[in-house]
Structures are given as C-alpha cells and as structure tokens.
Motif scaffolding. Structure first.
Motif: not given
Length: 752
Positions: A288, A290, A725, A727, A739-741
């Motif tokens: 994954q 971010s 960005t 969390y 967490e993912p972008g």
C-alpha cells in the motif's frame, strides 16, 4: 464529575423509553415509494400470496387491492389472520412480503433497489424479522473497498482498527473484538479475526449482497454479547436465492493505492428441483502507498472457492456448501522485534449443512437447522523464512436449531472448538464447549410493540498444559474453567403518525477467550508478547439505547443515544513503554535492565513489548444524528456520530475510541446514472488512553459515479481526491505511515 459527564445520555435514553385504520370495505390501498428517493414507483405488482388477486401501482405509486382471499370470512377476521401475505414485486427492486395485519396504520410501502436482479422463485424461507439495512446491493457497490472494514468506514460511528490495510477490521461505537458480532448468513464466521489485530476476516466483500445491522432484543439470537449489535452479511448464492434458468454473474475491478485487482464469477444452475451454485474468487494487492511513500510488506494474495448444492422441496430445502479460503499476506516491519516484517499464511476449509422447513406448530411457521464445520490454520513467519515461528489452529463444530415466527422464536446452539497452537507460542491446547438456549418474543400491547429476548448458556474451557513450566504463568493456574451466563433485553417501539420511538435495555455477559486466559508467549503478527490472566471472571455490560425518528416523503431525521456500562471490562494493554529510542548502541539496548519488566528480550531479533489482560470498570456513551432530504433527483444525507469512553478504574479515557465524525453525501440520480459527492470530517482525538498518542483531524473528499440497469452495473470512486495526508487514530502503525492518499476504485458487474 463522571456522573454529570454522562447525565445527558442517561436523561435522553430514559426520557424516550418512558416516553390510519384501514377502511372496513374489502380493499386495501396505499402508495409504493422508492426507499432512497421517496419517489413513487409505478407498475409494482401488488397481490395476495397464493391467490389470483392482483393489482399494480399507477403513475403516483398508488394501489387499491380488493381483498377476499377467504370470501367466507369477514374483512375483520382477515385482519386477524396471520397467514395472509401481501406481496409487492417489481424487477429492479427487492420483493417485499408484508402480513396483512402489519398494513394497519400504514399507507406507504418502501422498496429497496437492487443493482443486479436475479429472477428468484419463492422458496418459503422469507426473512420474518425486519433489520436496519446498513448497506444494500446498490450502496455496497458505491462504497466497496478492498475489505469489509474499509467498505463500512463511511458509516457513522464505525471506525477501522488496523495493522495495515489488509488486516483492517471494523470497530463499532468504540467496541471491538466480540463485543459486536460479525456473521455470515446468520452464522459466526469461525476465524480468529476478533481475537487479535493481525488476524484477517475470512470474507471477501465481493461475495456479499447486503449488510444488515441488527440491534436491540433480537441481537441476542446471534450470541450472548452483541452490545454493539450484529453485522450480518448476506451472501450471493445462499439457498434463499432460487433461479428458474442458468445465470452467470461476473464481477471484477481494482484499486490504485495498492495496485489491487480482483475478479470473481458465480454460476447459478437449476437442475429440476435442485440448484448448483459455484463461486470462484481471486484478489491480489501489492504494497500500500500513502502521500509520504510506500509501506513495505503489506501485500496480499487471496483465493476463495465455494460450491453449494440445494434440493428444494414443497415445504423447504436442504443445502450443502463446501468452501476453501486461502490467503497469504504481510505485516509491515517495526523496530519492535521484527525489522523486516512478518508473513502470514492462512487456510480455512468449511462444510455447511442448512435445512429449512415450513411448519404449522402453534404460533411457529419455520424450522431451521444449521451445522458448520470449520478447519482453520494461521501460520506466522519471520519475513523470508521458510518455517513458521507461531501457528494458531482450531477446529470448530457449530450446530443451531431454531423454531421461528414473527411474534415468537426459540433456538438452541452448541459449539465445540479445539484450539491447537504450535511453534514459539506457549498457550496450551484447549477444548472449549459452549451450549446455549435462547428466545425472542414480540407482543402488541395497546399501541406499543413490546420486544423481549434472553440467552442462557454454559461454557467449559478445558486447557491441556503441555509444558511443566511457563515463562509468566504458573502451571497450577492453568485449570479447567466453567462459566454460566445469562443475557437479556427488553424494549419497545411506537409509531405516532410520522414519528417513531424505540428504546431498549440490554444486559450481556461474555466469558473470556482462550487467549485472554492462557496466553504466554510472543505473537509475531502483533509485535507483542502476550500474557493471559487465568483468573478472569465474566465480562458484564449493561446497555441502554433510545431512538427517535421522523419520516416523511421528502424529509427524514433521527437521533440515537446509547450508554454502556461494564463493571468488569477486559483489556489487553501494554505493561510499560521505553522513553528512549530502541536502537542498539555500544553499551547495548536502553531499557534492558532488570527493572524494565515490560519488555521481553530474545524475541525475534531483539525484543517485544509485553501485554497483559486485566478487567477494568468502564463506561462508553455517545449519540448518532442523521438528516436526509430528497428533492426530485437530489438526495442530501448528513450523519454526525460521537462516542466517548472512560476507564473508571484508572480515571482516564479508554484506549482506541474512534473520534467524532461528520459525513455529508450529496447525490443526484438521473435515469440509470448516479452522481455522488461525499465530504468527511474526522475530528482530532485528544482523549487518550494509556500509551496512546494524539491524532490530528482530517477533511476528506470523495466522488462516486455509478451506472446500473437490471443486468449490469459500473462504479467509479475517487477517494481522498485532495490527496490529504491523514492518520487513523485506530491504526496500530500510524507512527509508521498515514492512511492511503488519492485512490481510484473501479468495479463492474454483469449478470447474464
């Protein structure tokens, strides 16, 4: 003071809890509306089951049906007849069956859309209870992500606790583990996902057709501790879906943030009075990403094969299912013991037998018998090592017998589990036997529906110590434990014009899990050295909940309050924390002296923090507010949820409580297209439990485009379109990566 802090919740709950007749001619009438848009639906077939009396709705959704299924009795007697069913049916919508008596004071019927409709044939086994449907087929398609937890993350008061995206699991109202139940067609899934953060849920979200949320008294039908509710997943290909010709269903798609791809195919094959269903699924994800980079060793590979055979009879069916679920996945590296990460190999084989029979026995009209055998194995490897360090396995036999009706139901359940750990993990082999008896009743009292339920049971946990000594437990502490438990709930519901009032009280009990009692050893996948407490008692929770809602054609609003108190609430918590950076120096590790009894040295390449189990006095309270407005093709839906947890024993906040969350959805439906903008505001979390760290707030924007007709659907999601960005407070690795972008999600369905 704590008492005043929660007085609002107590006052609201107690205040609410204390808190158009059909014409006498031989006809019933009303309007049929779309459940989401509140628009009238034309051409809906409205008929009496097992009769030739039928009508359909006009352009305004209006119907008027002549009622004379038994022309030798009066309409008043028909009102009291429990076996008269009115059916509402239209391709593209879920069929709805309503008892005649339930149509009193009800002139609006709401139907839910189905993105892809199988032409089903009536097979007796109708769902006799109404649930709060959390996600129907259409909403699932619009929210679908790589796993169940992330798919549900856009719902109020549902957070995601994770050790990387692959291991994500839902947490509801601050309640994790088995304080809420996760079931598959009414049976518990049978894996170890609710025992530890690194154990995945052995369910692929693409095999789910609907997700229902069950709360209140009926939740005790599923287990003894559903204080957070029951998330019941309804599966494509279950025996309730009978087809009259050969159907094929294909689904495929992917996500960009982990280069994930998935695909599955389902075959529905009728053979005279039988039906064969075959399900094949594969999913693959890479590491994954971010906005700050790639999180290594977070890949996964999943394969799932299932075959089901059903024999349909005049008054029921018998169904057999064999399933194989296999998954390889990674846990990201950490300085705490495993600097290269951990690899996990999971295998689960299942045999199911489901039997249903229509009966006529007093007030009961359904008999259901279910049996599951589950062979589960979970092996943990240090990265790039070909032998496992820890293995957790169990064999489960699960039997259920239920006699059902809408007004009263009873059942009994027997579960036997053989827990078999191996490797560098010293929890003893343990047999567990759990037997319970439960019931549910619904009574009409004046203008109220009164609901009640109970579950009584006994569980035997019998460990077999295989060592003469343990690192932290005494051998004579590892003894057979017996727990008798009783759970109960009492509630009500009342409708006055467009207002609905609901409330209930629930008292639950939960015996401790094997790991909470007898763990003693490193758990690689959680980067923890876990120590049980053999003298734990039953966990008890007392909950109260109230709901007030208003519903009209264009405007809906609801407010839900809840409060849960536990005098003995299990927590496995870190025993301490080193204030210095854990890096090897010329003079060795910091925090390595004998006074640092919260670190286990020699586990993995270096060390692990130690965690132990304890019971504390705790209180969790909160509320959920929903507002929905429809204007022609425009739908606006707003949710706000808030939960607060308190560790009363230590006068500090409970750990891992999801922060407050706003979700605004603005949707526009036009012909077969749907356009939706979703805005999410997640508050910061500064109420911190022991060893927790502050998490800042986040604002996220998503766009969802979808197309559907009766045979195919296509969905495009652009999540976190601003590439923010952010969390997740419930992530165990938020100190490593956010967490993912920005993430692109594609999904396509075809039924032919």
């Amino acid at each position: 003071m704590l008492q005043s802090k929660y007085s609002y919740h107590i006052f609201i709950c107690i205040a609410i809890i204390l808190g158009n007749v059909f014409s006498q001619d031989n006809s019933i009438s009303g309007w049929v509306l779309d459940n989401e848009t509140n628009k009238p639906i034309k051409d809906v077939s409205v008929y009496i089951q097992e009769s030739n009396l039928i009508t359909s709705t006009d352009l305004d959704g209006y119907f008027n049906l002549f009622v004379c299924p038994k022309c030798n009795i009066s309409i008043d007697e028909q009102n009291d007849s429990k076996d008269i069913i009115i059916v509402f049916d239209l391709i593209g919508y879920e069929k709805k069956n309503i008892q005649f008596s339930d149509l009193k004071n009800r002139n609006q019927i709401r139907l839910k859309k189905q993105s892809i409709e199988l032409k089903s044939i009536h097979i007796h086994d109708d769902n006799i209870y109404k649930s709060d449907l959390l996600l129907d087929t259409k909403k699932l398609e619009e929210n679908i992500r790589s796993n169940l937890a992330n798919t549900l993350s856009y719902q109020p008061n549902i957070g995601v606790i994770s050790f990387g995206n692959v291991t994500s699991k839902p947490i509801i109202r601050g309640l994790s583990g088995d304080r809420f139940l996760l079931t598959k067609d009414g049976m518990q899934i049978g894996d170890l996902s609710q025992t530890a953060i690194d154990h995945v849920i052995t369910l692929d979200v693409t095999e789910v057709s609907n997700i229902e949320l069950i709360r209140g008294p009926r939740a005790l039908f599923y287990g003894s501790n559903p204080v957070g509710g029951v998330l019941n997943t309804l599966i494509f290909g279950n025996p309730k879906t009978r087809v009259d010709k050969f159907y094929k269903k294909i689904k495929f798609g992917g996500e960009s943030f982990n280069e994930g791809i998935f695909g599955n195919v389902v075959f529905f094959m009728p053979i005279k009075n039988n039906q064969l269903n075959i399900y094949i699924n594969n999913r693959q994800t890479e590491n994954q990403t971010s906005p700050i980079g790639t999180l290594v060793n977070t890949h996964s590979m999943t394969s799932n094969f299932k075959i089901g055979f059903t024999n349909y009879q005049k008054q029921g069916y018998i169904n057999f299912v064999v399933e194989s679920f296999n998954m390889d996945y990674g846990i990201p590296p950490s300085s705490e013991g495993h600097i290269l990460g951990v690899d996990i190999v999971l295998k689960k084989n299942t045999l199911q037998i489901n039997a249903h029979r229509d009966i006529s026995f007093g007030d009961f009209n359904q008999l259901d018998i279910k049996y599951n055998f589950i062979d589960y194995e979970h092996s943990e490897f240090e990265n790039n090592v070909d032998y496992f360090s820890v293995q957790l396995a169990k064999n489960t036999h699960h039997f259920k017998l239920e006699i059902l009706s809408e007004m009263i139901s009873i059942g009994t359940e027997l579960e036997y589990r053989d827990f078999i750990p191996a490797g560098f993990y010293w929890t003893p082999n343990t047999d567990e036997t759990n037997v319970s008896f439960y019931g549910y009743i619904k009574k009409n009292y004046k203008k109220y529906n009164v609901l009640g339920s109970f579950r009584i049971g006994h569980i035997i946990i019998d460990p077999k110590p295989n060592y003469t000594s343990y690192a932290n437990l005494e051998v004579d502490e590892i003894t057979k434990r017996n727990f008798s438990y009783i759970a109960s709930s009492l509630g009500f519901e009342r409708k006055i014009d467009k207002w609905t009032y609901k409330g209930w009280f629930m008292q639950t009990m939960r015996p401790p899990k094997i790991e909470e009692l007898y763990s003693d050893g490193p758990h690689l996948g959680t980067y923890a050295y876990e120590i049980g407490e053999p003298n734990l008692d039953l966990e008890k929770i007392y909950g109260i909940e109230s709901i007030i809602s208003y519903q009209s054609n264009s405007f809906n609003v609801s407010l839900t309050n809840f409060l849960n108190y536990s005098p003995y609430y299990y927590q496995m918590t870190k025993m301490g924390e080193c204030e210095e950076e854990m890096v090897l120096g010329d003079e060795g590790y910091p925090c390595s002296g004998p006074e640092y009894d919260f670190i286990e040295w020699g586990s993995g390449p270096g060390w692990l923090y130690m965690y132990d189990t304890k019971g504390v006095e705790a209180l969790i309270a909160g509320f959920e507010f929903n507002l929905k407005y429809n204007l022609k093709n425009l739908i606006v839906n707003y949710d706000f949820s808030y939960v607060l947890g308190e560790n009363i024993s230590f006068d500090e906040p409970l750990s891992y409580i999801n922060p407050a969350k706003h979700i605004l959805n603005v949707g526009y439906d036009k012909n077969s297209m749907n356009y939706n903008l979703r805005l999410s505001k997640i508050h910061s979390q500064n109420r911190l439990g022991e060893f927790e760290t502050y998490t800042p707030s986040a604002f996220l924007m998503d766009i969802i485009l979808s197309y559907k007709n009766n045979r195919q659907s296509f969905t495009l999601q652009i999540n976190n379109i601003l590439d923010e960005t952010y969390y997740n407070h419930l992530s165990k690795i938020k100190f490593i990566a956010p967490e993912p972008g920005r993430n692109l999600v594609l999904s396509y369905n075809l039924l032919f």
